[in-house]
Enzyme design. Structure first.
Site, PDB file in Angstrom:
ATOM      1  N   LYS A   9       0.846  -1.209   0.000  1.00  0.00           N
ATOM      2  CA  LYS A   9       0.000   0.000   0.000  1.00  0.00           C
ATOM      3  C   LYS A   9       0.876   1.251   0.000  1.00  0.00           C
ATOM      4  O   LYS A   9       0.602   2.212  -0.724  1.00  0.00           O
ATOM      5  CB  LYS A   9      -0.928   0.000   1.226  1.00  0.00           C
ATOM      6  CG  LYS A   9      -2.090  -0.975   1.081  1.00  0.00           C
ATOM      7  CD  LYS A   9      -2.857  -1.186   2.376  1.00  0.00           C
ATOM      8  CE  LYS A   9      -3.885  -2.305   2.184  1.00  0.00           C
ATOM      9  NZ  LYS A   9      -4.531  -2.735   3.427  1.00  0.00           N
TER      10      LYS A   9
ATOM     11  N   GLN B  20      -4.807  -1.235   9.568  1.00  0.00           N
ATOM     12  CA  GLN B  20      -4.626  -2.554   8.962  1.00  0.00           C
ATOM     13  C   GLN B  20      -5.189  -3.632   9.887  1.00  0.00           C
ATOM     14  O   GLN B  20      -4.831  -3.704  11.061  1.00  0.00           O
ATOM     15  CB  GLN B  20      -3.121  -2.802   8.696  1.00  0.00           C
ATOM     16  CG  GLN B  20      -2.826  -4.120   8.003  1.00  0.00           C
ATOM     17  CD  GLN B  20      -3.400  -4.184   6.587  1.00  0.00           C
ATOM     18  OE1 GLN B  20      -3.365  -3.208   5.843  1.00  0.00           O
ATOM     19  NE2 GLN B  20      -3.941  -5.336   6.224  1.00  0.00           N
TER      20      GLN B  20
ATOM     21  N   ASP C 238     -11.230   3.134   4.092  1.00  0.00           N
ATOM     22  CA  ASP C 238     -11.583   1.714   4.026  1.00  0.00           C
ATOM     23  C   ASP C 238     -13.100   1.529   4.074  1.00  0.00           C
ATOM     24  O   ASP C 238     -13.597   0.418   3.891  1.00  0.00           O
ATOM     25  CB  ASP C 238     -10.938   0.993   5.218  1.00  0.00           C
ATOM     26  CG  ASP C 238     -10.066  -0.168   4.800  1.00  0.00           C
ATOM     27  OD1 ASP C 238     -10.001  -0.445   3.591  1.00  0.00           O
ATOM     28  OD2 ASP C 238      -9.453  -0.799   5.680  1.00  0.00           O
TER      29      ASP C 238
END
Ligand code: NAP
Length: 282
Positions: A52, A96, A119
């Protein structure tokens, strides 16, 4: 049968994000900022986060990873999220997952400013999706939709089956298909006669995590099949939830694993980060 080439389409999405990031820099004198919080040293998460970070840099975003030790207390993780929320140069925050077992992941996610929720996992983002209002959408489901759009798969009025009902994939992709006027069914571990549900569906999205659960022979001829599942076999190879070789004989469109939905996730994350930056400045 047409292969839905996630690698190629992800490349296109990343190029679009890079172009928009450059325009944002020219206009606002700063790069869109995407910050990732990584707690602990889970090897798979380390790889995902590195990918990422690299993808963000390549697309011209200001990417940064905040690495915290595995034993970081809940309060410290939440405090870091609070600091990132308050920093005006940061547009996107991603925590994460999975977090170490002693942490309450939902409580950490709940702390993320919805305007920076790249997200799409906060309750606010989920609510905006349910309501069909503007908001940041989860990355993997957005990637699925982009694949369907690129291939011009007809959705309005068609029967779509989503297998899996997680907050991360199944539920949001079902809502996105509904927003495109598909007639949506959600299957899960208690669903009876999955074969019959698959056989009547024009679009099948499998997001379970069980290799080969969806048999090729079940697929309706001409259907679009999106395989979200990532399962690593004893031989180290990745497999999806769909019996690929048999399914490709019947499907109209199908994603391979790897190289299908997987590459779309990071691409959509970059896209979301630039979108968050644009919305925050507008
Ligand atoms: P999850 O939270 O474990 O959810 C799995 C879902 O599958 C649950 O809703 C479960 O039903 C359902 N299920 C389990 N057994 C089933 C069966 N026999 N028949 C029908 N449904 C069944 O997983 P997830 O986070 O959504 O991820 C799903 C898969 O996608 C995993 O392989 C994951 O690695 C992969 N994934 C890939 C990406 C990507 O970028 N490509 C991103 C995220 C996830 P219940 O609700 O009844 O338990």
């Amino acid at each position: 049968m047409a292969l839905l080439d996630g690698k190629a389409i992800a490349k296109k999405v990343r190029a679009e994000a890079a172009e928009r990031a450059a325009a944002f820099l020219a206009r606002h004198g700063r790069r869109p900022g995407l910050h990732v919080v990584l707690v602990g040293d889970d090897p798979a998460s380390q790889v995902y986060v590195r990918n990422k970070e690299r993808a963000a840099g390549k697309a011209g975003l200001e990417g940064k990873v905040h690495r915290l030790s595995a034993d970081t207390p809940q309060g410290d993780v939440e405090a870091l999220v609070g600091e990132l929320n308050a920093d005006p140069r940061i547009d996107g925050i991603l925590v994460q997952l999975p977090l170490p077992a002693h942490l309450d992941a939902q409580a950490v996610i709940d702390r993320i400013d919805p305007a920076k929720d790249v997200d799409g996992l906060t309750p606010q983002s989920a609510g905006l999706l349910v309501d069909g209002r503007r908001g940041l959408r989860p990355c993997t489901p957005s990637g699925c939709m982009r694949l369907l759009h690129e291939a011009k798969v007809p959705l309005a009025g068609r029967r779509a089956l989503v297998i899996g009902r997680s907050l991360l994939v199944g539920k949001p992709v079902a809502l996105m298909l509904l927003a495109e006027n598909a007639t949506v069914t959600i299957a899960h571990s208690r669903t009876e006669d999955l074969a019959a549900r698959v056989a009547e569906s024009d679009v099948v999205v499998a997001a379970v995590g069980r290799p080969g659960l969806v048999r090729g022979a079940w697929i309706k001829p001409g259907a679009a099949v999106l395989d979200v599942g990532i399962n690593r076999g004893a031989d180290g190879r990745l497999r999806g939830d769909v019996e690929f070789e048999a399914a490709r004989e019947r499907a109209g469109w199908i994603t391979p694993v790897p190289g299908g939905v997987g590459p779309m996730t990071i691409a959509m994350l970059l896209s979301n980060a630039v979108t968050a930056a644009e919305w925050r400045e507008s």
